[in-house]
Design an enzyme around this catalytic site. Structure first.
Site, PDB file in Angstrom:
ATOM      1  N   GLU A 397      52.066  46.871  50.031  1.00 41.27           N
ATOM      2  CA  GLU A 397      52.632  45.561  49.701  1.00 41.27           C
ATOM      3  C   GLU A 397      54.150  45.524  49.790  1.00 41.27           C
ATOM      4  O   GLU A 397      54.727  44.527  50.239  1.00 41.27           O
ATOM      5  CB  GLU A 397      52.172  45.133  48.309  1.00 41.27           C
ATOM      6  N   GLN A 419      46.031  40.369  48.695  1.00 40.95           N
ATOM      7  CA  GLN A 419      44.573  40.315  48.641  1.00 40.95           C
ATOM      8  C   GLN A 419      44.094  39.813  47.292  1.00 40.95           C
ATOM      9  O   GLN A 419      43.161  39.017  47.194  1.00 40.95           O
ATOM     10  CB  GLN A 419      43.995  41.696  48.945  1.00 40.95           C
ATOM     11  N   PHE A 420      44.764  40.242  46.250  1.00 39.66           N
ATOM     12  CA  PHE A 420      44.620  39.705  44.898  1.00 39.66           C
ATOM     13  C   PHE A 420      46.017  39.614  44.309  1.00 39.66           C
ATOM     14  O   PHE A 420      46.866  40.473  44.565  1.00 39.66           O
ATOM     15  CB  PHE A 420      43.735  40.601  44.015  1.00 39.66           C
ATOM     16  N   ALA A 421      46.253  38.590  43.507  1.00 39.82           N
ATOM     17  CA  ALA A 421      47.579  38.418  42.907  1.00 39.82           C
ATOM     18  C   ALA A 421      47.986  39.646  42.102  1.00 39.82           C
ATOM     19  O   ALA A 421      49.172  39.971  42.003  1.00 39.82           O
ATOM     20  CB  ALA A 421      47.599  37.177  42.014  1.00 39.82           C
ATOM     21  N   ASP A 422      47.021  40.337  41.536  1.00 38.98           N
ATOM     22  CA  ASP A 422      47.298  41.531  40.736  1.00 38.98           C
ATOM     23  C   ASP A 422      48.043  42.599  41.542  1.00 38.98           C
ATOM     24  O   ASP A 422      48.851  43.352  41.002  1.00 38.98           O
ATOM     25  CB  ASP A 422      45.986  42.140  40.225  1.00 38.98           C
ATOM     26  N   PHE A 423      47.746  42.673  42.859  1.00 36.97           N
ATOM     27  CA  PHE A 423      48.315  43.737  43.682  1.00 36.97           C
ATOM     28  C   PHE A 423      49.793  43.509  43.998  1.00 36.97           C
ATOM     29  O   PHE A 423      50.442  44.375  44.569  1.00 36.97           O
ATOM     30  CB  PHE A 423      47.526  43.864  44.983  1.00 36.97           C
ATOM     31  N   HIS A 464      41.797  42.331  38.900  1.00 34.84           N
ATOM     32  CA  HIS A 464      41.521  41.329  39.933  1.00 34.84           C
ATOM     33  C   HIS A 464      41.467  39.918  39.355  1.00 34.84           C
ATOM     34  O   HIS A 464      40.951  39.010  39.999  1.00 34.84           O
ATOM     35  CB  HIS A 464      40.184  41.624  40.620  1.00 34.84           C
TER      36      HIS A 464
END
Length: 658
Positions: A397, A419-423, A464
């Site tokens: 990222e 891919q997910f906001a968490d990442f 996630h």
């Protein structure tokens, strides 16, 4: 030290000498000014000038160079006036950053130099983006980026080189191995014998050269740059050198053994090259004295002129405005027919519309190409727009966000899909310290949209499901939007892509396939910063956004006796203070609802603003309804209990009771 002039003319050799001597004499002047107390800090590159000068002289003027804080020779070889540099170093108004940032932390499009930030590693990913723009446009350019041996330990080093290798980007990654990262010697920084050996791990070529030999540096970089312009690919170059001064002057050099100074002083790049030119009958002692006298007089004039430059003056409005690239949004009203589609399809439609409208728009993210993204939002895009513009990325990222800024610097727009906001935490530094601060620091735009699939409700657990918008609403320089309906999802996405500022675009995963609505066809935009007042009432006001809008609508539908004004903010930075203020004045009671956790969620900012600006209109305390201050659990009973929706009825009842 052996110099090989090859086919260079006397004039070329002499020009390289003057380019090498000039930054050395400036540095010597800086040390005098330090002792006089006229300047407060200096990062010395004495002993390393051949790397900066030789490599810069080898690059075309139209090609970008991304230097570090010990590379004065890059700036002088690109002919930046010393007065302007001195004004920058002294924090003067006429400096590149108007006194907002220090030393070499700036960029200049005029001279195609992109400066570093203090975190050292991130500029390597910017070089990837710059080179990618050249590659897509078939410009046949090379990009040169510097790093130190210490920064090769950072993840940014690995990510940037890996991306460049996978994408065959024409980037020269130049390592200045000067023996120490501040006081930490190389044997405590890495285990490999030579840093150039790291090239093998990425499947790229690597060269180790004498960084103090200006002709070896010049010839090596010239050859590599010529080669990768024709056959694009990254190449790693390790330049062996030594830092003759402290990391910065205040740190001193007591930690360095004297024998190292004795050894490397014999390898001084200026003195050795000067001796070579004398032996070649190109220089004489008389000519050297004349050159030095001219330089000294010029340096004195430029330095003193810079000292007389104006200091910055504090203009609060200008400081606030300069966090963002100037952009007066033109709202484009829908003109086409409407169609009933899902929230997810509205995002896809918005992306497709933007890709057609903007030929310089690039989409990047994990699995976004053939696979179509984790949620299939870009399914089929690679066939429509090609691999150059729809790019699968390695799992990195930080590098991809950095590359997005590089693309913007070199004339492209980009959309990065997390891919997910968490990442996004893995790219956090690039967002909050590079994207967000670039315009404020040196006036450059960061034309980037980061798509953030966020939110709970799917039993996806702690990594996630987060609603992490408050991480970014705190950061000046970013804009944050969060649509709740399909039509808004498309209109706000298109508005975000039109805006040349960095925008965090939150999209709720639960709504992807569960929510449908009428969405206009074709191109249209929604004003960023303008709320949507969905319902008007007189008892209470509910201020919310994202999934919270649908919780509130459902509750009000089930309780038709409650007369409520419902505001969907849609944008969090900027947010619609006028709409909220009007609703507070009309109802006197406010509930702020959001999916994020309670403590330091964005609702706290709204509540504080209402308390400060609307206090006399309140008939009750401002009440916040938010999710629990815990991580997000996976099991449905636990997740349901976690979410703010579980406390919505109680919160409204409490508010109405006042």
């Amino acid at each position: 030290m052996i110099f090989n002039r090859k086919d260079k003319s006397d004039a070329v050799l002499l020009e390289l000498y003057e380019q090498l001597l000039y930054p050395r004499m400036i540095e010597e002047k800086m040390l005098i000014l330090l002792r006089q107390g006229r300047i407060g800090k200096w990062f010395s590159g004495i002993g390393q000038e051949a790397i900066a000068v030789g490599s810069t002289a080898a690059m075309h003027a139209s090609e970008y160079i991304l230097p570090m804080h010990r590379n004065l020779g890059v700036f002088t070889t690109r002919n930046i006036p010393l007065k302007k540099l001195m004004a920058q170093w002294q924090g003067k108004l006429n400096g590149f950053t108007k006194g907002r940032d220090r030393s070499f932390h700036f960029g200049t499009q005029e001279h195609k130099i992109i400066g570093m930030i203090s975190h050292l590693g991130p500029q390597m990913a910017l070089a990837d983006g710059i080179a990618l723009a050249d590659l897509i446009a078939n410009r046949k350019q090379a990009t040169l980026v510097f790093t130190g041996e210490g920064a090769t330990s950072e993840g940014d080093f690995h990510e940037a080189i890996n991306v460049a290798a996978v994408w065959d980007l024409p980037v020269i990654f130049l390592i200045e191995n000067n023996g120490y990262g501040l006081s930490t010697p190389v044997n405590e920084q890495f285990k490999c014998k030579d840093l150039v050996d790291k090239a093998k791990g990425y499947g790229i070529e690597g060269f180790q050269i004498d960084g103090n030999n200006i002709l070896e540096v010049y010839d090596t970089i010239t050859s590599i740059a010529n080669e990768i312009r024709k056959n694009p690919r990254p190449i790693l170059v390790e330049c062996l050198t030594f830092r003759m001064r402290g990391h910065e002057e205040a740190s001193g050099t007591k930690y360095v053994p004297q024998e190292l100074f004795d050894e490397w002083s014999k390898k001084d790049p200026v003195q050795n090259y000067e001796d070579f030119l004398i032996a070649q009958n190109i220089l004489t002692e008389q000519k050297i004295s004349a050159i030095k006298a001219d330089f000294k007089a010029h340096i004195e004039t430029e330095v003193e002129s810079a000292f007389s430059e104006n200091e910055p003056f504090a203009d609060v409005d200008q400081e606030l405005n300069d966090m963002y690239y100037p952009h007066a949004q033109e709202v484009h009203e829908p003109k086409g027919q409407t169609k009933n589609i899902r929230y997810i399809d509205a995002i896809t439609d918005g992306l497709r519309t933007a890709m057609i409208k903007h030929s310089n728009l690039v989409i990047m993210g994990q699995d976004v190409a053939e696979y179509g993204g984790a949620f299939k939002i870009t399914d089929g895009f690679i066939n429509e727009f090609g691999r150059n513009r729809v790019r699968n990325t390695p799992i990195c990222e930080s590098a991809i966000v950095g590359a997005s800024l590089g693309l913007s610097i070199n004339g492209y727009k980009s959309i990065v899909e997390m891919q997910f906001a968490d990442f996004v935490s893995c790219g956090f530094n690039q967002i909050v310290n590079n994207l967000a601060k670039t315009h404020y620091r040196w006036g450059e735009k960061a034309d980037v949209v980061i798509r953030m699939p966020a939110g709970a409700g799917t039993g996806a657990g702690p990594f996630h499901s987060q609603s992490n918008e408050a991480w970014f609403t705190k950061t000046p320089g970013l804009k944050v939007v969060y649509p709740a309906f399909p039509a808004d999802a498309k209109g706000l996405l298109l508005a975000a892509i039109e805006d040349p500022n960095p925008i965090m675009y939150f999209e709720h995963k639960y709504l992807y396939r569960s929510l449908t609505g009428l969405v206009p066809e074709g191109f249209y935009t929604i004003e960023i910063g303008k709320a949507n007042v969905i319902r008007h009432g007189h008892q209470i006001c509910i201020v919310t956004y994202g999934f919270g809008v649908h919780w509130a609508l459902s509750y009000l539908d089930e309780n038709p006796d409650i007369s409520a004004t419902l505001i969907d903010l849609r944008s969090l930075v900027p947010w619609d203070k006028e709409a909220v203020s009007s609703a507070v004045k009309n109802t006197g009671k406010v509930l702020i609802l959001h999916e994020d956790t309670l403590t330091c969620g964005f609702g706290a900012e709204i509540a504080a603003w209402i308390a400060e600006h609307c206090f006399e209109h309140l008939d009750a305390p401002v009440i916040r309804c938010a999710s629990l201050d815990t991580a997000i659990p996976m099991s449905k009973p636990l997740e349901d209990s976690f979410l703010a929706k579980a406390r919505l009825s109680e919160s409204i009842t409490k508010l109405l009771s006042y």
